[in-house]
Each structure stands twice: as structure tokens, then as C-alpha cells.
Design a protein around this motif. Sequence first.
Motif, PDB file in Angstrom:
ATOM      1  N   THR A  65      33.212  20.624  43.522  1.00 53.79           N
ATOM      2  CA  THR A  65      33.914  21.606  42.284  1.00 53.79           C
ATOM      3  C   THR A  65      34.495  22.744  42.947  1.00 53.79           C
ATOM      4  O   THR A  65      34.493  23.856  41.970  1.00 53.79           O
ATOM      5  CB  THR A  65      32.496  21.859  41.293  1.00 53.79           C
ATOM      6  OG1 THR A  65      31.512  22.353  42.500  1.00 53.79           O
ATOM      7  CG2 THR A  65      32.159  20.947  40.576  1.00 53.79           C
ATOM      8  N   GLU A  66      34.934  22.831  44.193  1.00 52.90           N
ATOM      9  CA  GLU A  66      35.518  23.791  44.753  1.00 52.90           C
ATOM     10  C   GLU A  66      36.686  24.448  43.833  1.00 52.90           C
ATOM     11  O   GLU A  66      37.492  23.664  43.713  1.00 52.90           O
ATOM     12  CB  GLU A  66      35.868  23.725  46.146  1.00 52.90           C
ATOM     13  CG  GLU A  66      36.673  24.669  46.820  1.00 52.90           C
ATOM     14  CD  GLU A  66      36.995  24.236  48.056  1.00 52.90           C
ATOM     15  OE1 GLU A  66      36.142  23.757  49.120  1.00 52.90           O
ATOM     16  OE2 GLU A  66      38.325  24.049  48.499  1.00 52.90           O
ATOM     17  N   HIS A  67      36.650  25.788  43.644  1.00 48.14           N
ATOM     18  CA  HIS A  67      37.706  26.478  43.042  1.00 48.14           C
ATOM     19  C   HIS A  67      37.867  27.890  43.593  1.00 48.14           C
ATOM     20  O   HIS A  67      36.754  28.585  43.900  1.00 48.14           O
ATOM     21  CB  HIS A  67      37.610  26.021  41.413  1.00 48.14           C
ATOM     22  CG  HIS A  67      36.518  26.837  41.065  1.00 48.14           C
ATOM     23  ND1 HIS A  67      35.102  26.163  40.905  1.00 48.14           N
ATOM     24  CD2 HIS A  67      36.252  28.083  40.300  1.00 48.14           C
ATOM     25  CE1 HIS A  67      34.321  26.926  40.488  1.00 48.14           C
ATOM     26  NE2 HIS A  67      34.947  28.152  39.924  1.00 48.14           N
ATOM     27  N   GLU A  68      39.010  28.393  42.954  1.00 47.20           N
ATOM     28  CA  GLU A  68      39.098  30.064  43.260  1.00 47.20           C
ATOM     29  C   GLU A  68      38.765  30.602  42.018  1.00 47.20           C
ATOM     30  O   GLU A  68      38.967  30.010  40.922  1.00 47.20           O
ATOM     31  CB  GLU A  68      40.733  30.298  43.778  1.00 47.20           C
ATOM     32  CG  GLU A  68      40.968  29.598  45.182  1.00 47.20           C
ATOM     33  CD  GLU A  68      42.430  30.128  45.721  1.00 47.20           C
ATOM     34  OE1 GLU A  68      42.885  30.772  44.819  1.00 47.20           O
ATOM     35  OE2 GLU A  68      42.666  29.582  46.685  1.00 47.20           O
ATOM     36  N   ALA A  69      38.641  31.987  42.044  1.00 47.40           N
ATOM     37  CA  ALA A  69      38.338  32.910  41.089  1.00 47.40           C
ATOM     38  C   ALA A  69      38.764  34.249  41.412  1.00 47.40           C
ATOM     39  O   ALA A  69      38.827  34.444  42.534  1.00 47.40           O
ATOM     40  CB  ALA A  69      36.886  32.719  40.444  1.00 47.40           C
ATOM     41  N   LEU A  70      38.795  35.235  40.578  1.00 50.60           N
ATOM     42  CA  LEU A  70      39.347  36.516  40.623  1.00 50.60           C
ATOM     43  C   LEU A  70      38.220  37.276  40.467  1.00 50.60           C
ATOM     44  O   LEU A  70      37.325  36.981  39.627  1.00 50.60           O
ATOM     45  CB  LEU A  70      40.347  36.972  39.791  1.00 50.60           C
ATOM     46  CG  LEU A  70      41.110  38.135  40.272  1.00 50.60           C
ATOM     47  CD1 LEU A  70      41.714  37.954  41.306  1.00 50.60           C
ATOM     48  CD2 LEU A  70      42.129  38.520  39.004  1.00 50.60           C
ATOM     49  N   ALA A  71      37.920  38.357  41.291  1.00 50.73           N
ATOM     50  CA  ALA A  71      36.509  39.296  41.251  1.00 50.73           C
ATOM     51  C   ALA A  71      37.036  40.401  41.442  1.00 50.73           C
ATOM     52  O   ALA A  71      38.013  40.959  42.102  1.00 50.73           O
ATOM     53  CB  ALA A  71      35.583  38.730  42.150  1.00 50.73           C
ATOM     54  N   VAL A  94      32.633  32.990  36.904  1.00 50.47           N
ATOM     55  CA  VAL A  94      33.246  32.328  38.056  1.00 50.47           C
ATOM     56  C   VAL A  94      33.771  31.241  37.727  1.00 50.47           C
ATOM     57  O   VAL A  94      33.903  30.266  38.819  1.00 50.47           O
ATOM     58  CB  VAL A  94      31.974  32.251  38.987  1.00 50.47           C
ATOM     59  CG1 VAL A  94      31.313  33.573  39.583  1.00 50.47           C
ATOM     60  CG2 VAL A  94      30.845  31.233  38.345  1.00 50.47           C
ATOM     61  N   SER A  95      34.068  30.977  36.542  1.00 52.31           N
ATOM     62  CA  SER A  95      34.991  29.878  36.229  1.00 52.31           C
ATOM     63  C   SER A  95      36.324  29.523  36.860  1.00 52.31           C
ATOM     64  O   SER A  95      37.046  28.427  37.240  1.00 52.31           O
ATOM     65  CB  SER A  95      34.985  29.434  34.799  1.00 52.31           C
ATOM     66  OG  SER A  95      35.744  30.394  34.188  1.00 52.31           O
ATOM     67  N   GLY A  96      37.109  30.763  37.015  1.00 49.94           N
ATOM     68  CA  GLY A  96      38.247  30.820  37.698  1.00 49.94           C
ATOM     69  C   GLY A  96      39.515  30.567  36.536  1.00 49.94           C
ATOM     70  O   GLY A  96      40.459  30.586  36.860  1.00 49.94           O
ATOM     71  N   ASP A  97      38.876  30.299  35.369  1.00 43.70           N
ATOM     72  CA  ASP A  97      39.890  30.309  34.212  1.00 43.70           C
ATOM     73  C   ASP A  97      40.788  31.302  34.089  1.00 43.70           C
ATOM     74  O   ASP A  97      40.296  32.641  34.372  1.00 43.70           O
ATOM     75  CB  ASP A  97      39.163  29.984  32.962  1.00 43.70           C
ATOM     76  CG  ASP A  97      38.435  28.654  32.870  1.00 43.70           C
ATOM     77  OD1 ASP A  97      38.819  27.925  33.700  1.00 43.70           O
ATOM     78  OD2 ASP A  97      37.703  28.409  32.176  1.00 43.70           O
ATOM     79  N   GLU A  98      41.994  31.295  33.517  1.00 42.73           N
ATOM     80  CA  GLU A  98      42.885  32.238  33.525  1.00 42.73           C
ATOM     81  C   GLU A  98      42.337  33.413  32.516  1.00 42.73           C
ATOM     82  O   GLU A  98      41.878  33.075  31.427  1.00 42.73           O
ATOM     83  CB  GLU A  98      44.322  31.879  32.954  1.00 42.73           C
ATOM     84  CG  GLU A  98      45.521  32.918  32.798  1.00 42.73           C
ATOM     85  CD  GLU A  98      46.723  32.215  32.145  1.00 42.73           C
ATOM     86  OE1 GLU A  98      47.574  33.123  32.152  1.00 42.73           O
ATOM     87  OE2 GLU A  98      46.849  31.210  31.958  1.00 42.73           O
ATOM     88  N   GLY A  99      42.532  34.676  32.977  1.00 40.37           N
ATOM     89  CA  GLY A  99      42.027  35.788  32.145  1.00 40.37           C
ATOM     90  C   GLY A  99      40.740  36.430  32.375  1.00 40.37           C
ATOM     91  O   GLY A  99      40.032  37.168  31.914  1.00 40.37           O
ATOM     92  N   THR A 100      39.992  35.372  33.428  1.00 39.01           N
ATOM     93  CA  THR A 100      38.558  35.438  33.502  1.00 39.01           C
ATOM     94  C   THR A 100      38.449  36.626  35.014  1.00 39.01           C
ATOM     95  O   THR A 100      39.288  36.466  35.757  1.00 39.01           O
ATOM     96  CB  THR A 100      37.693  34.477  33.857  1.00 39.01           C
ATOM     97  OG1 THR A 100      38.249  33.798  34.823  1.00 39.01           O
ATOM     98  CG2 THR A 100      37.625  33.757  32.589  1.00 39.01           C
TER      99      THR A 100
END
Length: 347
Positions: A65-71, A94-100
Motif C-alpha cells: 500500500t506504499e504511496h505518497e501524501a502531502l502534509a 493520509v490517503s494521498g488523494d488529490e486535494g488532501t
Amino acid sequence: MSWLDDIDDDDEPAFDESDVRVRPNPKGNRPRTKRRPAHADAVIARVLGVDRGRYTVLIDEDEPTEHEALAARARELRSQPIVTGDRARVVGDVSGDEGTLSRIVGIEPRTTLLRRSADDTDQVERVIVANADQMVVVVAAADPEPRPRLVDRYLVAALDAGIRPLLVVTKTDLSDPTDFLAHFEGLDLTVFTSARDDLPVAAIGRELVGSSTVFVGHSGVGKSTLVNALVPSAQRATGHVNDVTGRGRHTSSSTVSLRYAGDDGRGWVIDTPGVRSFGLGHVDPAHILQAFTDLAEIAADCPRGCTHLPDAPDCAIIEAVADGRLGESGAARLDSLQRLLETFSDR
């Protein structure tokens, strides 16, 4: 009979705590408190890069399930430096979905911390990267000319931080690096040489497996070209050296972690902007000698408290150089050590 006896107890007004007037908090509706939430649901993420107050983090590292997210940084961390390589505690989306946008609420203890200062007298440190266990120093054999003392400074900073140094000499098709490399004889230093059509990608890649390796070097030495060869998806910008000044352009403007994947395994490549100076104002002078392992062994025979400077009486290193026991490069290596030590002798 008193007129007080005419009052019916049932007619008395009922009061509770809701009737008490409380002056509102001018900075918000909730009262201030020093207690912070425990954030037991926080996940541990690797900080891959920083851009204008936003942090790219890697969630579920090495998992399917490795993925990037913005914080973003939590308010309570506003005085805490967060750098590439940090292991951060992240909450929120922490889903990394656009806009999160998730939030960094804590930093795990660091194993190493590579720092530099603007100059040797500046006590304000600039944190470069956290949790790196190797440093690849990239230097060109020519165009621009190699600077042995800048490399010495990299080595001191690495060993002060507990990081293993390696050396890559690029552009060996333009000049023979033998004389330059003689400066580092006796050091416990793995060296790679590289030419335009002969990049030692496989050999360097084997050293990267299972490690977090930071790449440093003067602008224009070919560091970004090497990083792009090791990590083809990196697409780090490359530049050229000015024919007049002999200086390279700063093509990498930020520090970023990149995944290395080779035949022997995976690791992390941390690319940094090129620098023309590397101040050691934050380094403990006692650690400088550790960068010169051959000299450090001889220093064991020095008198207690020996400074190893030119006027030091009975210095075993100075005597070894005078006797020729350190070879032709001994005098140059001693000079480099003394120049660094003199930087701190007046502080």
C-alpha cells in the motif's frame, strides 16, 4: 411574624454553572492548554522533500500500500526543523488523494544529522538531511578544478555526524585524477572514477543497497547527471560550467529523496543542491582529526593536549611528515588538517 416568612421556597430562582458568565478567549473559543493530544493513530512516514511549507511524505514504506501524501507542519512544531530523511508522525487524511492534506505532529528520534554552517565562525547550523548513513562526495577531475580542501570539509562533516563517506571523481576523461587522489592516501575512503561514457552505475549502486545515501558536491561537477543515471525517473536538472568564472550553475534547487532500485536491491538516494562552501562552525574540533584516519593513528603518540598545529612541540604527526613516513602526500595532508584546526583555534 417576619415578612420573610411570606416567601415561598418554590419561587426561588434556580442557578447552575451555565448561568456563570465567562470572559471569552480572545484567541479562540477553546481555552488554552499546554496539554497536546497523544495522536495514537499517527502513522510513521518518510519525508521525501520540502517545498514552500509543504512536505511530501511516503506512507506505508515497503508495503503493497506504499504511496505518497502531502502534509503540513503542526503548529506545535513551528520551531522544529523538518528535513528530508526525517521519520515523521503523520495524522489526518493520509490517503494521498488529490486535494488532501495531512499533518505532521512529531518527528521520530534521528540516527544521524548532517549539518553545515555558512562559514567557520557561524554557529547557526543549516540542517541538510536526517537519518543518512552514507555520503557520496562528488568532485570533478576538471571543469571545474577539484578542490581538495572542500572535500576535506565534507569528510569532516560526515564523520562528525557518524556517516560513512565515499568519493566519486567525475570527468576523468578530461584530466587524470591521480595527483588529486594522492591527497587522500591513507584514508578509509572508497573511491569511484567516472567518465562521460563510463559511469560506474552498477558499482556505485551496490553501495547504495539498504542504505540512505546523501549526494553532495560543488556546482557543475556532474552530481545531477550521476543521480539521473542511478535513478532514471529522477529527471534532476543538469547544467554546465561558466567558461569565464569556472563555476557551475545551481541546477538542483532542493533536497529530495529518490528511490534507488538495482539488481542487488533497493536504497535511497538523497540529492542536494550544489554548494561552493561548507562551513564547519557547528563541528566539535575534537572530531576533525577523525577525518584523517592515517594521521589519527599517528596522533596516538602525541603528547597529551597536542594541537597538531605547526608550533606544537613534539607532535608525532609533524615528526612523521618530516621523516617522510607519510609519503609524498603527507605534507599536503598535514597542511589540510592544520588549516582546519586553525579555523577553530581562535574561537
